[in-house]
Motif scaffolding. Structure first.
Motif, PDB file in Angstrom:
ATOM      1  N   LEU A  81       0.996  -1.285  -0.050  1.00 26.17           N
ATOM      2  CA  LEU A  81      -0.153   0.139  -0.159  1.00 26.17           C
ATOM      3  C   LEU A  81       0.857   1.169   0.088  1.00 26.17           C
ATOM      4  O   LEU A  81       1.908   1.073   0.926  1.00 26.17           O
ATOM      5  CB  LEU A  81      -0.873   0.110   0.968  1.00 26.17           C
ATOM      6  CG  LEU A  81      -1.787  -2.031   1.514  1.00 26.17           C
ATOM      7  CD1 LEU A  81      -2.603  -0.831   2.584  1.00 26.17           C
ATOM      8  CD2 LEU A  81      -2.974  -1.412   0.236  1.00 26.17           C
ATOM      9  N   ARG A  82       0.190   2.029  -0.691  1.00 17.46           N
ATOM     10  CA  ARG A  82       1.002   3.737  -0.467  1.00 17.46           C
ATOM     11  C   ARG A  82       0.819   3.697   1.085  1.00 17.46           C
ATOM     12  O   ARG A  82      -0.377   4.219   1.936  1.00 17.46           O
ATOM     13  CB  ARG A  82       0.086   4.803  -1.169  1.00 17.46           C
ATOM     14  CG  ARG A  82      -0.037   4.523  -2.276  1.00 17.46           C
ATOM     15  CD  ARG A  82      -0.793   5.430  -2.844  1.00 17.46           C
ATOM     16  NE  ARG A  82      -1.767   5.500  -4.352  1.00 17.46           N
ATOM     17  CZ  ARG A  82      -0.377   5.540  -5.232  1.00 17.46           C
ATOM     18  NH1 ARG A  82       0.556   6.158  -5.092  1.00 17.46           N
ATOM     19  NH2 ARG A  82      -0.648   5.296  -6.471  1.00 17.46           N
ATOM     20  N   GLY A  83       2.393   4.282   1.439  1.00 18.97           N
ATOM     21  CA  GLY A  83       2.701   4.349   2.708  1.00 18.97           C
ATOM     22  C   GLY A  83       3.795   2.999   3.262  1.00 18.97           C
ATOM     23  O   GLY A  83       4.089   3.486   4.417  1.00 18.97           O
ATOM     24  N   GLY A  84       3.525   2.506   2.750  1.00 19.26           N
ATOM     25  CA  GLY A  84       4.793   0.911   3.429  1.00 19.26           C
ATOM     26  C   GLY A  84       3.344  -0.139   3.431  1.00 19.26           C
ATOM     27  O   GLY A  84       4.687  -0.930   3.785  1.00 19.26           O
ATOM     28  N   ARG A  85       3.010   0.137   4.022  1.00 17.26           N
ATOM     29  CA  ARG A  85       2.391  -1.630   4.874  1.00 17.26           C
ATOM     30  C   ARG A  85       1.567  -2.573   3.550  1.00 17.26           C
ATOM     31  O   ARG A  85       1.511  -1.694   2.353  1.00 17.26           O
ATOM     32  CB  ARG A  85       0.723  -1.046   5.189  1.00 17.26           C
ATOM     33  CG  ARG A  85       1.460  -0.374   7.021  1.00 17.26           C
ATOM     34  CD  ARG A  85      -0.027   0.171   7.450  1.00 17.26           C
ATOM     35  NE  ARG A  85      -1.394   0.758   6.537  1.00 17.26           N
ATOM     36  CZ  ARG A  85      -2.775   0.284   6.577  1.00 17.26           C
ATOM     37  NH1 ARG A  85      -2.247  -1.137   7.007  1.00 17.26           N
ATOM     38  NH2 ARG A  85      -3.595   0.512   5.939  1.00 17.26           N
ATOM     39  N   THR A  86       1.787  -3.596   3.860  1.00 18.99           N
ATOM     40  CA  THR A  86       1.550  -4.408   3.303  1.00 18.99           C
ATOM     41  C   THR A  86       0.016  -5.369   3.556  1.00 18.99           C
ATOM     42  O   THR A  86      -0.427  -4.477   4.921  1.00 18.99           O
ATOM     43  CB  THR A  86       2.426  -5.398   3.439  1.00 18.99           C
ATOM     44  OG1 THR A  86       1.951  -6.650   4.364  1.00 18.99           O
ATOM     45  CG2 THR A  86       3.680  -5.533   2.850  1.00 18.99           C
ATOM     46  N   ALA A  87      -0.792  -6.345   2.582  1.00 17.78           N
ATOM     47  CA  ALA A  87      -1.871  -6.267   2.076  1.00 17.78           C
ATOM     48  C   ALA A  87      -2.372  -6.855   1.382  1.00 17.78           C
ATOM     49  O   ALA A  87      -1.783  -7.508   0.859  1.00 17.78           O
ATOM     50  CB  ALA A  87      -2.726  -5.004   1.641  1.00 17.78           C
ATOM     51  N   TRP A  88      -3.274  -7.990   1.679  1.00 11.99           N
ATOM     52  CA  TRP A  88      -3.262  -9.210   1.406  1.00 11.99           C
ATOM     53  C   TRP A  88      -4.949  -8.727   0.843  1.00 11.99           C
ATOM     54  O   TRP A  88      -5.838  -8.905   1.471  1.00 11.99           O
ATOM     55  CB  TRP A  88      -3.460 -10.288   2.712  1.00 11.99           C
ATOM     56  CG  TRP A  88      -2.191 -10.508   2.621  1.00 11.99           C
ATOM     57  CD1 TRP A  88      -0.989 -10.153   2.656  1.00 11.99           C
ATOM     58  CD2 TRP A  88      -1.201 -12.658   3.062  1.00 11.99           C
ATOM     59  NE1 TRP A  88      -0.142 -11.517   3.345  1.00 11.99           N
ATOM     60  CE2 TRP A  88      -0.372 -12.208   3.321  1.00 11.99           C
ATOM     61  CE3 TRP A  88      -2.889 -13.743   3.850  1.00 11.99           C
ATOM     62  CZ2 TRP A  88       0.233 -13.130   3.566  1.00 11.99           C
ATOM     63  CZ3 TRP A  88      -1.940 -14.369   4.408  1.00 11.99           C
ATOM     64  CH2 TRP A  88      -0.456 -14.769   4.128  1.00 11.99           C
ATOM     65  N   ILE A  89      -5.105  -9.341  -0.255  1.00 14.36           N
ATOM     66  CA  ILE A  89      -6.262  -9.343  -1.470  1.00 14.36           C
ATOM     67  C   ILE A  89      -7.179 -10.953  -1.800  1.00 14.36           C
ATOM     68  O   ILE A  89      -6.247 -11.754  -1.915  1.00 14.36           O
ATOM     69  CB  ILE A  89      -6.159  -8.351  -2.207  1.00 14.36           C
ATOM     70  CG1 ILE A  89      -5.872  -6.787  -2.506  1.00 14.36           C
ATOM     71  CG2 ILE A  89      -7.735  -8.115  -3.200  1.00 14.36           C
ATOM     72  CD1 ILE A  89      -5.578  -5.599  -2.754  1.00 14.36           C
ATOM     73  N   PHE A  90      -8.103 -10.742  -1.368  1.00 13.54           N
ATOM     74  CA  PHE A  90      -9.039 -12.139  -1.279  1.00 13.54           C
ATOM     75  C   PHE A  90      -9.463 -12.080  -3.153  1.00 13.54           C
ATOM     76  O   PHE A  90     -10.958 -11.508  -2.512  1.00 13.54           O
ATOM     77  CB  PHE A  90      -9.586 -12.726  -0.203  1.00 13.54           C
ATOM     78  CG  PHE A  90      -9.255 -14.318  -0.361  1.00 13.54           C
ATOM     79  CD1 PHE A  90      -9.253 -15.431  -1.220  1.00 13.54           C
ATOM     80  CD2 PHE A  90     -11.227 -14.697  -1.186  1.00 13.54           C
ATOM     81  CE1 PHE A  90      -9.242 -16.383  -1.619  1.00 13.54           C
ATOM     82  CE2 PHE A  90     -11.981 -15.443  -1.073  1.00 13.54           C
ATOM     83  CZ  PHE A  90     -10.768 -16.603  -1.124  1.00 13.54           C
TER      84      PHE A  90
END
Length: 237
Positions: A65-74
């Protein structure tokens, strides 16, 4: 080609375009410069939950994500167009299972190819003695695009043609009608600036979605996108 393989292929080769077309808010939150990763091994560990199977395609993707965090998308696609029994509960179980294993919040997105435009997934809710759990997720219905063909024809996003292909396949009632629909879709590939991979991937998608008897398939090949033919690709019913 297996019923779900065309959707699997086009999701993996055009993941960014998929989000840009169906879920632009999610697309805009991702830092695409950092790439993304399909978590196929983790998804295979989840299949005993019973969501994936005939008539559905699932993908789990790690993004930045913008800002450096990660995310998981299902991503869940109801390929066959029917309503899966207990869909909301099954998708909730995916989220809970991933949280238990990885302490990861998962963004769940669904595509519904069901022909009934009014079909709306319910919010999953479980409650008792004052304790309540509620789960909802963004979704898009193919049927909702029926009145927006002009937008689909103007769009350069390959998923505009994926939606058009679903609409054409639903409306073509005869073999000759399916041939004409497939020729219209193939004609739309011209002049859109797609690379060879995207073009061939869309043609494979059309082949999967709009099957023709052998005689008409020969006719399609003789008039297809590499041929000069009289079919006007901009005429869609």
């Amino acid at each position: 080609m297996r019923q779900d393989s065309a959707w699997k292929e086009i999701l993996e080769t055009n993941f960014s375009e998929f989000l840009a077309f169906f879920f632009p808010g999610v697309h805009g939150a991702i830092d695409w410069r950092k790439g993304f990763e399909f978590l196929n091994q983790e998804l295979r560990r989840l299949t005993p939950l019973g969501v994936q199977g005939g008539g559905a395609v699932d993908k789990l993707v790690k993004v930045y994500l913008r800002g450096g965090r990660t995310a998981w998308i299902f991503i869940h696609v109801e390929v066959q167009g029917y309503r899966r029994r207990n869909l909301e509960e099954d998708l909730f179980r995916y989220n809970v299972h991933i949280w238990e294993r990885h302490r990861r919040h998962v963004v769940t997105l669904a595509i519904l190819t069901k022909r009934v435009a009014s079909y709306t997934p319910a919010v999953y809710c479980r409650s008792g003695l004052g304790c309540e759990v509620t789960f909802s997720f963004p979704y898009r219905r193919m049927a909702a695009f029926r009145g927006r063909r002009d937008r689909l024809l103007r769009s350069r996003n390959p998923f505009a043609l994926v939606v058009l292909a679903h609409l054409e396949a639903e409306e073509a009632r005869t073999g000759r009608g399916r041939l004409e629909a497939k020729l219209r879709l193939a004609g739309l590939l011209r002049g859109r600036g797609y690379n060879d991979m995207d073009r061939k991937g869309l043609l494979r998608f059309f082949d999967w979605l709009i099957e023709l008897p052998p005689r008409l398939e020969v006719e399609f090949e003789s008039k297809g996108p590499s041929k000069n033919n009289s079919v006007n690709p901009l005429i869609c019913r």
